[in-house]
Design a protein around this motif. Structure first.
Motif, PDB file in Angstrom:
ATOM      1  N   LYS A 165       9.585  -1.408   6.052  1.00 52.90           N
ATOM      2  CA  LYS A 165       8.251  -1.803   6.525  1.00 52.90           C
ATOM      3  C   LYS A 165       7.294  -1.910   5.349  1.00 52.90           C
TER       4      LYS A 165
ATOM      5  N   TYR B 236       3.220  -2.187   4.380  1.00 52.56           N
ATOM      6  CA  TYR B 236       1.915  -1.851   4.955  1.00 52.56           C
ATOM      7  C   TYR B 236       0.752  -2.580   4.282  1.00 52.56           C
TER       8      TYR B 236
ATOM      9  N   HIS C  45      -5.944   3.513   6.920  1.00 50.52           N
ATOM     10  CA  HIS C  45      -4.690   3.174   6.240  1.00 50.52           C
ATOM     11  C   HIS C  45      -3.878   4.450   6.070  1.00 50.52           C
TER      12      HIS C  45
END
Length: 748
Positions: A728, A730, A670
């Motif tokens: 965006k 995540y 991540h």
């Protein structure tokens, strides 16, 4: 005999129907129904037996508990404990020896007085009693304070008969409420109501006592009034006797609601004054002797059966205790006084003896091996010091030794949660930070889970600063949690008190802090801190008056129907109350048991650590149903990220496929938020994503909530530090994040 009955039944059609039902999935439930039928057991059957008993065809689905338990054991063997572990310590391999219990019923105890005379008569009997009465907290507050509330029903049940037979003259055993309710489901994967039911059956003679958080019941927020009343009613029906009712802010309207609910259920009402400060120190005037006496006036006027001083942090010094109890005794000569403390600084025994000499009727203790430090004062010490005096407890010191020995060994099984892993003695710094004993180990555990284990000294100092930021609060659940959440937030983000005050309008505070300032748990003594409150809340709504008063009543019938649709018809009134108190936690608990079965049947070492290869053991599902299990082997990781775990179950080979979450995590990377990139929003703490509040492409304003993170009961709303467009995202709901993991990106 059964075969003869089936063949000779008078209706051929029914027999054909019966035969058609007999598949591997239905024949066992059918036979179980027959074998549990009273007519069949009494031998009074004839050829009409099947015709006359249509309920034989009410076939319960096979529970498959054995395979589910193998799945759980395999999961623990592959991935480690399902409950978070704060320190790297293994459960002790030594099993406790249960001291012998005489045959027959336990002797009559104080509960007999309660059942015969009712709450009013019980209170009079307590006040008239010669000598000092004790409440044993070993079954609840002691392990909440020392072992992060992790003691399982399995280990409480083993010692319960001994307590019933040898401590019948206890005032009560505290065994329920407080943090034990949600922790049972959340971390121990067991039903809190089942604990109460099973202990009641094993200890019929000693009054049970619980901790009720006033209008918060056993939760961390306010509930509709009818939910609090219904909760107390169901608790009383399941064996609860005495309700210690408190409010985390000493907010009288919340306390009165809890007192009324407990009284309406038929329970003994023990209204508690939550104590902080120091009544013997003339320089500390916010919580003065006069403040406590006026609060006591209101509680007695409201009809409390017993008056309690709840010293949740162990701040009550001998002189302070003597002064407060003597003042209350002079004011209320006929009301029993019960004193609760924690021994964090080491002065607990002296303080409780001083309170008893000043007129207290009951004090709280824990058995020796579960006493001291953040727990209650030692039972053995109080018993020994009072022996031969007017305070004599009537309790055998030798029996205390046996009781203590059981818990000394049992405590070793809970080594991963024991506060002694990092706390080697009492701490007098509690007089400065005022951290409640019941919160201390949980706060430490929480700090470890958030990566702050090596900064716990800083967390304790920040706790005192956070308390000042919030206006110097009475600190007990849930207000203590709010202070703790803010303290950890400050340490996690390297913030001083001055910086928090200065940047209050832009920081993403823990949700508990925001809701407190909105007024969700009541109004603190002296009011809310300004301008801090206004800077944090900005335009957020504020609750005026008692929070629960404006909440719509809870529809229990609709909730029960909803639960039946989700989990089947065997939903109990207790399940409904669990879902009412903790909807999300109850849902996760039911999903867990659906996957892994009744893990409360496992002994604690197996529950926490799983079996070793070649280890053989037994699991009693219920009386007469015992599984014989041997762990055989652990397979290699396959391409799907799974391992096959092999067992022998009752002599037959079984295997389960288990996803290796550690290996899967290592395969996933991540990205981290870059601190020098303004639009990258990182996680302010490790935790799970509870909710994502925005979508890609959405316009957001500075201060707008982006997502909610949760870690160890602490929820934090991540707010946008700037205005712009979300380019965006995540994360998704249930994503597990480390600190600074990238949540989303915003372009100005």
């Amino acid at each position: 005999m059964l075969a003869r009955l089936l063949i000779s039944s008078s209706k051929l059609v029914k027999n054909v129907f019966v035969c058609s039902l007999f598949s591997p999935q239905t024949n066992i439930p059918f036979l179980q129904n027959v074998l549990s039928n009273n007519q069949f057991l009494n031998g009074t059957v004839d050829t009409q037996f099947i015709d006359e008993n249509p309920d034989l065809f009410n076939l319960k689905p096979v529970q498959n508990r054995a395979q589910k338990l193998l799945h759980y054991l395999g999961h623990v063997m592959v991935n480690g404990p399902t409950t978070p572990i704060p320190v790297k310590a293994k459960p002790s391999p030594i099993d406790p020896v249960i001291p012998p219990v005489p045959l027959g019923e336990p002797p009559v105890g104080f509960r007999d007085v309660l059942l015969r005379e009712g709450p009013d008569g019980f209170a009079k009997a307590v006040r008239a009693h010669q000598g000092l009465l004790l409440m044993d907290t070993t079954f609840r507050d002691a392990h909440q304070s020392l072992l992060a509330t992790r003691v399982r029903t399995h280990d409480l049940k083993r010692i319960a008969p001994f307590v019933a037979h040898n401590f019948s003259n206890l005032f009560s055993v505290e065994n329920w409420g407080g943090a034990t309710f949600d922790v049972a489901m959340r971390f121990l994967c067991e039903c809190p109501w089942k604990r109460l039911q099973e202990l009641r059956a094993l200890m019929p003679n000693v009054p049970f006592q619980m901790l009720l958080r006033g209008a918060n019941a056993v939760g961390y927020t306010n509930y509709p009034d009818n939910a609090v009343f219904k909760f107390c009613e169901v608790a009383k029906e399941n064996g609860m006797d005495i309700f210690r009712v408190f409010d985390s802010l000493n907010y009288l309207p919340n306390m009165l609601l809890g007192m009324e609910a407990a009284g309406a259920a038929g329970g003994v009402v023990e209204a508690a004054i939550s104590y902080t400060g120091d009544v013997s120190d003339p320089t500390r005037m916010k919580y003065s002797l006069d403040y406590y006496l006026k609060l006591a006036d209101e509680l007695v006027k409201a009809g409390t059966h017993i008056l309690c001083i709840k010293d949740m942090a162990g701040l009550l010094k001998p002189d302070s205790g003597r002064l407060l109890v003597a003042s209350l005794r002079d004011r209320f000569p006929d009301v029993p006084i019960h004193v609760h403390t924690h021994d964090t600084a080491g002065a607990g025994v002296a303080a409780m003896l001083a309170c008893a000499e000043a007129g207290a009727d009951i004090v709280d203790v824990a058995v020796d091996s579960m006493a001291g430090m953040t727990s209650q004062p030692s039972m053995g010490a109080i018993v020994a010091c009072a022996k031969g005096t007017k305070l004599n407890t009537g309790i055998s010191l030798e029996k205390v030794f046996d009781y203590s020995e059981y818990w000394e060994v049992t405590r070793g099984i809970y080594a991963p949660f024991d506060c002694t892993a990092t706390m080697k003695s009492g701490n007098s710094d509690v007089y400065e930070n005022e951290i409640p004993g019941g919160q201390y180990t949980n706060l430490h555990f929480q700090a470890h889970s958030m990566g702050l284990g090596n900064k716990f000294k800083e967390v304790k100092k920040a706790y005192a600063e956070a308390n000042k930021l919030l206006g110097d609060l009475i600190k007990v659940t849930p207000s203590s949690k709010i202070v703790g959440d803010l303290a950890q937030f400050m340490v996690q983000n390297s913030l001083t008190r001055a910086e928090v005050e200065e940047r209050a309008d832009e920081l993403s505070f823990p949700l508990s802090v925001v809701e407190f300032l909105q007024g969700h748990i009541g109004i603190p003594h002296g009011g809310f801190p300004e301008p801090f409150r206004s800077k944090v809340l900005k335009s957020l709504p504020r609750v005026e008056g008692r929070p629960g008063a404006t909440l719509p009543s809870m529809d229990f019938q609709a909730l029960e129907k909803q639960l039946q649709e989700a989990y089947g018809d065997e939903i109990t009134p207790e399940d409904v109350m669990s879902a009412a108190m903790y909807p999300k936690v109850f849902q996760e608990f039911k999903e867990f048991t659906r996957t892994f079965g009744p893990v409360d049947c496992l002994d604690t070492r197996l529950f926490l650590d799983g079996p070793k290869i070649a280890e053989e053991f037994e699991v009693e599902l219920e009386r007469g149903k015992t599984l014989h299990i041997k762990a055989l082997a652990l397979g290699d990781l396959n391409k799907a990220g799974q391992r096959e775990v092999f067992f022998e179950l009752n002599g037959q080979l079984r295997s389960v496929l288990v996803k290796d979450t550690v290996a899967m995590k290592e395969m996933h990377f991540h990205p981290k938020a870059l601190k020098d990139v303004r639009g990258q929003i990182g996680a302010p703490m490790p935790g799970k994503v509870v909710e994502v509040k925005v979508k890609q492409g959405q316009q957001v304003e500075k201060g707008q909530p982006l997502c909610v993170l949760s870690a160890m009961k602490m929820e934090t709303v991540v707010n946008s530090p700037l205005s712009g467009i979300v380019t965006k995202i995540y994360v998704t709901t249930d994503s597990t994040l480390e600190g600074d993991d990238l949540i989303l990106e915003i372009t100005e």
